[in-house]
Design an enzyme around this catalytic site. Structure first.
Site, PDB file in Angstrom:
ATOM      1  N   ARG A  82       0.865  -1.190   0.000  1.00  0.00           N
ATOM      2  CA  ARG A  82       0.000   0.000   0.000  1.00  0.00           C
ATOM      3  C   ARG A  82       0.891   1.226   0.000  1.00  0.00           C
ATOM      4  O   ARG A  82       1.731   1.397   0.887  1.00  0.00           O
ATOM      5  CB  ARG A  82      -0.901  -0.018   1.238  1.00  0.00           C
ATOM      6  CG  ARG A  82      -1.871   1.157   1.335  1.00  0.00           C
ATOM      7  CD  ARG A  82      -2.673   1.078   2.633  1.00  0.00           C
ATOM      8  NE  ARG A  82      -3.388  -0.180   2.732  1.00  0.00           N
ATOM      9  CZ  ARG A  82      -3.430  -0.933   3.829  1.00  0.00           C
ATOM     10  NH1 ARG A  82      -2.771  -0.578   4.917  1.00  0.00           N
ATOM     11  NH2 ARG A  82      -4.123  -2.060   3.846  1.00  0.00           N
ATOM     12  N   ARG A 152      -1.018   6.094   9.678  1.00  0.00           N
ATOM     13  CA  ARG A 152      -1.047   5.599   8.305  1.00  0.00           C
ATOM     14  C   ARG A 152      -1.351   6.722   7.309  1.00  0.00           C
ATOM     15  O   ARG A 152      -1.371   7.894   7.677  1.00  0.00           O
ATOM     16  CB  ARG A 152      -2.056   4.461   8.214  1.00  0.00           C
ATOM     17  CG  ARG A 152      -1.670   3.301   9.147  1.00  0.00           C
ATOM     18  CD  ARG A 152      -2.502   2.078   8.904  1.00  0.00           C
ATOM     19  NE  ARG A 152      -2.049   0.950   9.729  1.00  0.00           N
ATOM     20  CZ  ARG A 152      -2.574  -0.269   9.653  1.00  0.00           C
ATOM     21  NH1 ARG A 152      -3.558  -0.525   8.799  1.00  0.00           N
ATOM     22  NH2 ARG A 152      -2.130  -1.242  10.421  1.00  0.00           N
ATOM     23  N   LYS A 213      -2.576   0.497  15.179  1.00  0.00           N
ATOM     24  CA  LYS A 213      -2.646   1.374  14.014  1.00  0.00           C
ATOM     25  C   LYS A 213      -3.387   2.667  14.357  1.00  0.00           C
ATOM     26  O   LYS A 213      -4.226   2.709  15.250  1.00  0.00           O
ATOM     27  CB  LYS A 213      -3.342   0.656  12.857  1.00  0.00           C
ATOM     28  CG  LYS A 213      -4.777   0.234  13.136  1.00  0.00           C
ATOM     29  CD  LYS A 213      -5.324  -0.593  11.991  1.00  0.00           C
ATOM     30  CE  LYS A 213      -6.739  -1.083  12.289  1.00  0.00           C
ATOM     31  NZ  LYS A 213      -7.260  -1.937  11.207  1.00  0.00           N
ATOM     32  N   LYS A 215      -5.131   6.280  12.400  1.00  0.00           N
ATOM     33  CA  LYS A 215      -5.570   6.836  11.121  1.00  0.00           C
ATOM     34  C   LYS A 215      -5.985   8.295  11.296  1.00  0.00           C
ATOM     35  O   LYS A 215      -6.685   8.642  12.250  1.00  0.00           O
ATOM     36  CB  LYS A 215      -6.738   6.018  10.558  1.00  0.00           C
ATOM     37  CG  LYS A 215      -6.368   4.565  10.285  1.00  0.00           C
ATOM     38  CD  LYS A 215      -7.553   3.755   9.796  1.00  0.00           C
ATOM     39  CE  LYS A 215      -7.154   2.310   9.529  1.00  0.00           C
ATOM     40  NZ  LYS A 215      -8.310   1.490   9.065  1.00  0.00           N
ATOM     41  N   CYS A 432     -14.359  -4.255   0.547  1.00  0.00           N
ATOM     42  CA  CYS A 432     -12.923  -4.458   0.710  1.00  0.00           C
ATOM     43  C   CYS A 432     -12.465  -5.559  -0.242  1.00  0.00           C
ATOM     44  O   CYS A 432     -13.278  -6.172  -0.945  1.00  0.00           O
ATOM     45  CB  CYS A 432     -12.605  -4.817   2.158  1.00  0.00           C
ATOM     46  SG  CYS A 432     -13.206  -6.447   2.659  1.00  0.00           S
ATOM     47  N   CYS A 438      -6.673 -11.628   0.863  1.00  0.00           N
ATOM     48  CA  CYS A 438      -6.562 -11.179   2.253  1.00  0.00           C
ATOM     49  C   CYS A 438      -6.596 -12.385   3.195  1.00  0.00           C
ATOM     50  O   CYS A 438      -7.564 -13.156   3.184  1.00  0.00           O
ATOM     51  CB  CYS A 438      -7.688 -10.217   2.607  1.00  0.00           C
ATOM     52  SG  CYS A 438      -7.607  -9.674   4.338  1.00  0.00           S
ATOM     53  N   CYS A 477     -14.443  -9.413   6.714  1.00  0.00           N
ATOM     54  CA  CYS A 477     -14.191  -9.733   8.122  1.00  0.00           C
ATOM     55  C   CYS A 477     -14.550  -8.488   8.929  1.00  0.00           C
ATOM     56  O   CYS A 477     -14.877  -7.445   8.351  1.00  0.00           O
ATOM     57  CB  CYS A 477     -12.729 -10.139   8.321  1.00  0.00           C
ATOM     58  SG  CYS A 477     -11.580  -8.750   8.422  1.00  0.00           S
ATOM     59  N   CYS A 481     -12.261  -2.588   6.848  1.00  0.00           N
ATOM     60  CA  CYS A 481     -11.636  -1.920   5.696  1.00  0.00           C
ATOM     61  C   CYS A 481     -12.655  -1.367   4.699  1.00  0.00           C
ATOM     62  O   CYS A 481     -12.387  -0.373   4.036  1.00  0.00           O
ATOM     63  CB  CYS A 481     -10.686  -2.878   4.988  1.00  0.00           C
ATOM     64  SG  CYS A 481      -9.279  -3.384   6.005  1.00  0.00           S
TER      65      CYS A 481
END
Length: 568
Positions: A82, A152, A213, A215, A432, A438, A477, A481
């Site tokens: 990414r 990110r 993470k 964002k 996603c 994935c 899941c 995303c």
């Protein structure tokens, strides 16, 4: 969840990821040595996780995993990368560079536009990984900190119409991205053969980086096209007379959860208040360092900023941010979100330049039968004088077209099928990647969405509203995303062919939907929507969205406080 009396870190044995980061030598690990290992196409030990800090995930093609196992072969290991593209802006030259790399050096040949307003390569084999990073560097790009426990890719509203305001907001998105980047030289040393330049320091992220993470976004009302409530930190642009004066700061949003774990839930961000724009970087660093020091390093499932705010209290977190930044939040300035989708077709900016937004289903850029969109975009890039803007809804804007070139761009877009008409429903649907690449996917998403949208279109036509739409999103899941937890109708993968059905988000993206049916099949979802759309059409108020209707009609209760009522 009760608030902690004295704010601070959670006590207890640290999660193994904390050991991994501490022992990584500032994210180097033994990645360089692993690249030379010919016995496996993957990465060993800690490096499997550490490559994420360099913007990559190790994956394999799950469609052929069993077949390879029968042949006594390891899975077809490869990486997904990414890129880091703050605000999603990419030049035509850069586009041609990534187009060529995808064509020549990936298993699938495609470019994937993502909900993080950037692009991904899928299917890069180990011998090509270093070339991939060097290719990005050649064109002025990188993938630093687009995954892992760091801040990110920074999103920014894709608003080419209010050109001057967007330009300034975009510059802040870039500045925030640079300010919060890891300072380690590991990326340059491993991928670009850079020299080690003295000891590493991480004044903002710390030597153990963040607990989880993180964002960040910059958003320009009234367009909530980046879904502020999906993010840890959001700067809502406040303008006077078309000039940016500052931001309202929203903290603690996030959509990921874990099936069966009631201590996990999606959560809206809290509004901390207004700051003048000159305090932006100080406040960004203060929020990040507070989360760095107070976030849960014991339980990764509760490590995100949203859980820190719930544990210590919003006011305590806000007070710490003010102390660290040396600022005091003023009362929030008024703003309103009235839309969050992309505006398709041509629009004209206040600077007189033209901008063409293209619908890219699922963000997958590839030459399809009768629709060679990857070739078409490359042909446009060869003549385009402006830039491209990737949106957080997986679409692409051909921006900054001079009026005299509009006809040429229009003709190319038509020639390569880039302007094929689609319904409003398809424009407002998103998924996603999920299977087959994935490793976290429990069910299909990208491959499921096109045909199921066709079924929704048929239901809307059946009930006499073919031009209406629902905000419909699918994730394979519960990691979020595809941002299904801000949809009017959200599907979250539970098992192959089975999903949890959530209802009740709204058009502005300011309400979390609620679980309506659990672990049901595609046909059962279709049948539920058939009845619900019928009720909506028959009983809605004028122009009432589907999500607002199901709340008003009592079909589902609104989620008011996620920590306390999302799982009720």
């Amino acid at each position: 969840m009760s608030y902690q009396t004295v704010p601070g870190p959670v006590e207890g044995p640290l999660a193994d990821n904390e050991r991994l980061k501490r022992e990584s030598n500032f994210l180097r690990g033994t990645i360089a040595q692993d690249l030379q290992d010919p016995l496996t196409g993957g990465f060993n030990g800690d490096n499997f996780q550490l490559i994420r800090f360099h913007g990559m995930y190790q994956q394999d093609d799950r469609d052929i995993r069993a077949e390879r196992a029968q042949q006594k072969l390891e899975p077809l290991h490869n990486v997904m990368l990414r890129a880091r593209m703050p605000g999603g802006i990419i030049t035509p030259a850069q586009w041609l560079g990534i187009d060529a790399f995808a064509r020549d050096h990936t298993l699938y040949g495609s470019i994937r536009l993502t909900t993080r307003q950037t692009f991904q390569f899928h299917g890069v084999l180990k011998p090509k990984i270093k070339l991939m990073h060097q290719t990005l560097n050649q064109y002025g790009m990188d993938s630093i900190a687009t995954a892992g426990d760091v801040n990110r890719n920074v999103l920014c509203t894709s608003n080419p119409v209010e050109s001057e305001l967007h330009a300034e907001a975009y510059e802040w998105a870039k500045a925030i991205s640079e300010h919060l980047l890891p300072k380690t030289r590991a990326y340059a040393e491993i991928w670009l053969d850079g020299a080690k330049l003295g000891p590493d320091e991480e004044p903002i992220l710390g030597s153990n980086y963040l607990p989880r993470k993180f964002k960040t976004t910059v958003v320009i009302p009234p367009h909530n096209d980046i879904d502020v409530h999906a993010n840890d930190l959001n700067f809502v642009a406040i303008a006077e007379d078309g000039k940016l004066i500052g931001f309202n700061v929203l903290v603690g949003g996030g959509l990921a959860m874990t099936h069966g774990e009631k201590g996990t839930y999606p959560r809206k961000a809290d509004d901390f208040g207004f700051i003048p724009k000159e305090h932006t970087l100080a406040v960004a660093a203060a929020v990040v360092t507070t989360q760095r020091d107070w976030g849960n390093r014991v339980d990764r499932k509760n490590a995100k900023t949203k859980y820190t705010l719930e544990r210590v209290g919003v006011e305590a977190f806000k007070a710490e941010v003010q102390k660290r930044a040396g600022v005091t939040f003023a009362d929030s300035r008024p703003y309103e979100f009235t839309s969050r989708g992309d505006r398709f077709g041509w629009v004209e900016g206040i600077d007189g330049k033209r901008h063409l937004t293209l619908f890219i289903e699922n963000g997958r850029i590839l030459d399809f039968p009768g629709k060679p969109i990857k070739t078409g975009l490359a042909e446009i890039a060869k003549v385009h004088q402006g830039d491209f803007r990737m949106t957080a809804n997986q679409n692409l804007i051909i921006a900054g077209v001079p009026p005299e070139q509009q006809a040429q761009i229009q003709a190319l877009a038509e020639q390569y099928g880039l302007l094929a008409p689609v319904s409003r429903q398809r424009e407002n649907s998103m998924a996603c990647v999920a299977l087959p690449t994935c490793p976290l996917a429990m069910a299909e998403a990208e491959r499921f969405l096109p045909a199921f949208v066709t079924r929704i279109e048929a239901l809307l036509a059946k009930h006499g509203v073919p031009d209406d739409s629902l905000i419909f999103r699918v994730t394979g899941c519960p990691n979020g995303c595809g941002r299904a937890m801000l949809a009017e109708v959200g599907l979250v993968g539970k098992a192959p062919g089975r999903y949890n059905l959530y209802l009740g988000g709204n058009l502005a993206g300011t309400r979390i939907p609620r679980l309506y049916r659990e672990n049901i099949t595609e046909q059962a979802i279709h049948d539920e929507l058939d009845g619900l759309i019928g009720q909506w059409v028959a009983g809605r108020d004028s122009h009432e969205g589907f999500g607002d209707f199901v709340i008003r009609a009592g079909i589902v209760r609104p989620v008011v406080d996620s920590a306390r009522d999302f799982h009720d």
